[in-house]
Enzyme design. Structure first.
Site, mmCIF file in Angstrom:
data_model
loop_
_atom_site.group_PDB
_atom_site.id
_atom_site.type_symbol
_atom_site.label_atom_id
_atom_site.label_comp_id
_atom_site.label_asym_id
_atom_site.label_seq_id
_atom_site.Cartn_x
_atom_site.Cartn_y
_atom_site.Cartn_z
ATOM 1 N N LYS A 187 0.847 -1.197 0.000
ATOM 2 C CA LYS A 187 0.000 0.000 0.000
ATOM 3 C C LYS A 187 0.882 1.245 0.000
ATOM 4 O O LYS A 187 2.003 1.236 0.503
ATOM 5 C CB LYS A 187 -0.908 0.016 1.234
ATOM 6 C CG LYS A 187 -1.783 -1.234 1.382
ATOM 7 C CD LYS A 187 -2.841 -1.322 0.298
ATOM 8 C CE LYS A 187 -3.705 -2.563 0.454
ATOM 9 N NZ LYS A 187 -3.042 -3.796 0.043
ATOM 10 N N ASP A 188 0.328 2.330 -0.554
ATOM 11 C CA ASP A 188 1.067 3.583 -0.675
ATOM 12 C C ASP A 188 1.489 4.155 0.671
ATOM 13 O O ASP A 188 0.883 3.869 1.706
ATOM 14 C CB ASP A 188 0.200 4.639 -1.363
ATOM 15 C CG ASP A 188 0.002 4.340 -2.841
ATOM 16 O OD1 ASP A 188 0.733 3.507 -3.375
ATOM 17 O OD2 ASP A 188 -0.896 4.954 -3.441
ATOM 18 N N ARG A 189 2.509 5.009 0.616
ATOM 19 C CA ARG A 189 2.925 5.739 1.807
ATOM 20 C C ARG A 189 1.883 6.789 2.174
ATOM 21 O O ARG A 189 1.412 6.837 3.312
ATOM 22 C CB ARG A 189 4.273 6.420 1.563
ATOM 23 C CG ARG A 189 4.628 7.474 2.629
ATOM 24 C CD ARG A 189 5.884 8.219 2.269
ATOM 25 N NE ARG A 189 7.041 7.370 2.405
ATOM 26 C CZ ARG A 189 7.711 7.180 3.547
ATOM 27 N NH1 ARG A 189 7.312 7.782 4.654
ATOM 28 N NH2 ARG A 189 8.765 6.404 3.597
#
Length: 676
Positions: A187-189
């Site tokens: 998952k994205d930061r």
């Protein structure tokens, strides 16, 4: 540094004819929420941080007469005297009960005995001895069979951290290697996300204990399962996204959202697939890999970049550019030598004169495939755009659709052997390759982890050869076909191309790059691409939206799982609020780019540079980690324009700068990439 635009990678068309509107994506990281969807279709949410109640202590075994006091007395005597061996009749006991006895003996006597079950004179006996040369001690920790499995699964909720970073933090607290912790997708930061994590034979209480010490990470919802997670063990992701500073009227917004629900969006590969620099996009490197021009491939990766964020990497590139001295260049790297550049410099040192093929092959295979797939993605995007622009949203004779036995498996069908779109956890063990900087190819090591390796779905292994997974629309079958069923191939030697003018489009694009051989299996095995199929259009599931007015740019517009647990309430829609936002919720399958959905409804560029130009910079606002832009970042954006050779034609949208740990870097925003 000139940054990629959507048109650079073939993203030019839309499905809808609505007007569109302006809005800012990820003005704050709290505007972007992702909840993983497991293989059973359940949306993963953090709802409970307490560990389950402890398992019964070993005394319970005695209370339940699993072992009689006489047997325990005999065991105590064996411990003291070393003989005789103890025989426990277990003929009438189940396997689970026998396992509990083994566990009791190991725990009570601290693994000082060896216990085995044997058949003797028609009876089943559990024999207990002291260990010797022929009967070695078993120091393994017993695991309660009644738990239902050795793998602890739990939800990881994180804020403003990417998955790799969070997993490494947890591993450090648990004093274990990061690759012992597995997950279904990354998952994205910049967002608030919930996903499942698994680890073998770790007590929930231990995880709950370290969770209290973690910043920006909360763990909970514990359960035991017989198998651990592997990449691809998810069916998609559920998104909750706030678009701020929305300019559209209620009518315009509703028109755009209804169009999305009816027509869907083009299933483009987003900008994240191609890196952030228009000077050296990953598809350019991939093209040279396929051309087998190893010198050009390596030179592109190592060439100097504008506004290099890391001084040591900037120095290494400079040394290589000016002196062609790989050994000296490698010495400039003070950290992160396990990056793409570091591995190439190491590989180049091994041969004189330089053997660029050997150096490139020092990279993990998944990384090498990543570059190639980036080129395939570019071709797919260009053909998809031309397909929509030429024929619109209707099937035509010669189009490809999936056969019935593979429909519903995935929106992108992979060939076994291509190994693209996911990767195994064992790819690279260093933690922060992706998050430290993105003005070079080092971050791609983690992107390759996310996008290469294992099949997304075990069912895909049953599909077989690609020619048998699609059928070609005829004059008769086209009458009942739907545009949603159309798939386009990613070029390779083992795919069927459309039996219409689109086949010529593929050939033209490949010929322009001298790559007609990509459709044959004549290349070296390591670089031959069998190809795959990807749906032309996608329709989001669980689509909903609402507009909200709010007074302050710092108002939270979406509650996270953690905030819901704490009973926090959202601000109510304030008609007098000077700011307007659109809250959008939807679910997408894996390997889909949510940015492309947002692009469809707004009809505006999703590149981070363009989003930066829409972000108001309020120098009077208090410092807040959620706020995307600051005065310093404004300065850096202006600096980015000055160094651009086309500065007079370019705007602040060409670059975005993100400030992390005091360092500034020109970054391709990782907005909503669902390659998981």
């Amino acid at each position: 540094m000139k940054c990629l635009t959507e048109s650079d990678v073939g993203i030019t068309s839309y499905t809808g004819n609505h007007k569109g509107f302006s809005g800012v994506i990820k003005q704050r990281f709290s505007d972007f929420h992702v909840n993983e969807i497991d293989l059973d279709g359940n949306i993963i949410k953090l709802t409970d941080i307490l560990p389950p109640k402890s398992e019964p202590s070993i005394e319970v075994c005695l209370e339940n007469d699993i072992l009689s006091p006489e047997v325990v007395e005999n065991l105590d005597h064996l411990l003291e005297k070393g003989e005789p061996e103890v025989e426990i009749e277990v003929t009438q006991k189940s396997k689970e009960e026998r396992l509990k006895i083994h566990e009791f003996i190991r725990k009570k006597y601290k693994c000082q005995f060896v216990s085995n079950t044997k058949d003797k004179n028609g009876k089943k006996l559990l024999i207990v001895n002291k260990p010797n040369k022929s009967n070695k001690q078993d120091n393994r920790q017993a695991w309660p069979a009644e738990r239902g499995g050795e793998y602890l699964h739990f939800v990881m909720f994180k804020e403003n951290k990417d998955t790799m970073e969070a997993v490494n933090i947890i591993a450090h607290k648990l004093r274990m290697r990061p690759n012992f912790i597995t997950y279904a997708g990354t998952k994205d930061r910049r967002g608030k996300t919930s996903q499942m994590i698994s680890v073998k034979k770790v007590e929930p209480s231990r995880i709950a204990s370290i969770s209290k010490e973690l910043k920006g990470i909360t763990l909970g919802n514990y359960s035991f399962k017989p198998m651990g997670l592997k990449l691809g063990d998810l069916s998609g992701n559920h998104f909750s996204i706030a678009l701020r500073n929305v300019s559209g009227s209620e009518e315009e917004i509703n028109s755009a959202m209804k169009s999305l629900g009816t027509k869907g969006f083009i299933n483009y590969y987003g900008l994240q697939r191609f890196g952030n620099s228009s000077d050296v996009p990953t598809h350019m490197i991939g093209k040279n890999v396929l051309l087998r021009d190893w010198k050009k491939t390596v030179e592109l990766i190592l060439q100097p970049r504008e506004n290099e964020s890391r001084p040591d990497l900037k120095a290494a590139r400079k040394v290589w550019s000016e002196k062609r001295n790989a050994k000296e260049a490698y010495k400039q790297l003070t950290r992160g030598r396990n990056t793409v550049e570091g591995k190439l410099f190491q590989g180049l040192q091994n041969d004189t004169p330089y053997n660029f093929l050997n150096a490139f092959e020092s990279l993990p295979r998944n990384m090498r495939l990543f570059y190639q797939h980036s080129y395939q993605s570019l071709i797919w995007n260009k053909v998809a755009s031309r397909r929509i622009e030429t024929f619109g949203l209707k099937p035509i004779v010669g189009d490809l659709i999936l056969k019935e036995h593979v429909k519903g498996i995935s929106h992108e069908i992979e060939l076994a052997g291509d190994s693209i779109d996911c990767v195994s956890n064992s790819f690279v063990e260093e933690s922060a390759l992706a998050s430290e900087h993105v003005t070079n190819d080092s971050y791609l090591l983690d992107d390759a982890k996310n996008e290469l390796g294992q099949s997304l779905n075990p069912e895909l292994e049953k599909v077989g050869k690609r020619p048998h997974t699609v059928e070609i629309l005829t004059e008769e079958s086209v009458k009942s076909a739907r545009i949603e069923d159309i798939v386009l191939p990613l070029p390779g030697y083992d795919v069927v191309f459309p039996h219409n003018v689109m086949k010529d489009w593929y050939e033209e694009l490949l010929k322009e790059d001298g790559l007609s051989s990509i459709t044959s299996n004549q290349q070296a095995k390591s670089y031959a691409l069998s190809g795959s199929y990807r749906r032309l259009l996608l329709h989001p599931k669980d689509l909903s939206w609402r507009a909200v007015h709010y007074p302050s740019p710092e108002d939270i517009l979406i509650l996270s799982d953690l905030e819901k647990m704490h009973g926090e309430k959202l601000i109510e829609d304030n008609p007098d609020g000077k700011n307007k936002a659109l809250i959008v919720e939807f679910s997408l399958p894996s390997s889909t780019y949510a940015t492309m959905l947002l692009r469809e409804i707004m009809k505006q560029d999703t590149s981070s540079g363009f989003q930066t130009s829409l972000n108001p910079i309020d120098t009077s606002s208090p410092s807040n980690p959620n706020i995307n832009l600051t005065t310093d970042l404004k300065y850096e954006t202006e600096k980015c324009i000055k160094v651009d050779s086309h500065a007079e034609k370019r705007k602040p949208e060409d670059c975005e700068f993100e400030q992390l740990n005091g360092s500034k870097k020109c970054k391709q925003e990782e907005v909503s990439e669902a390659i998981l």
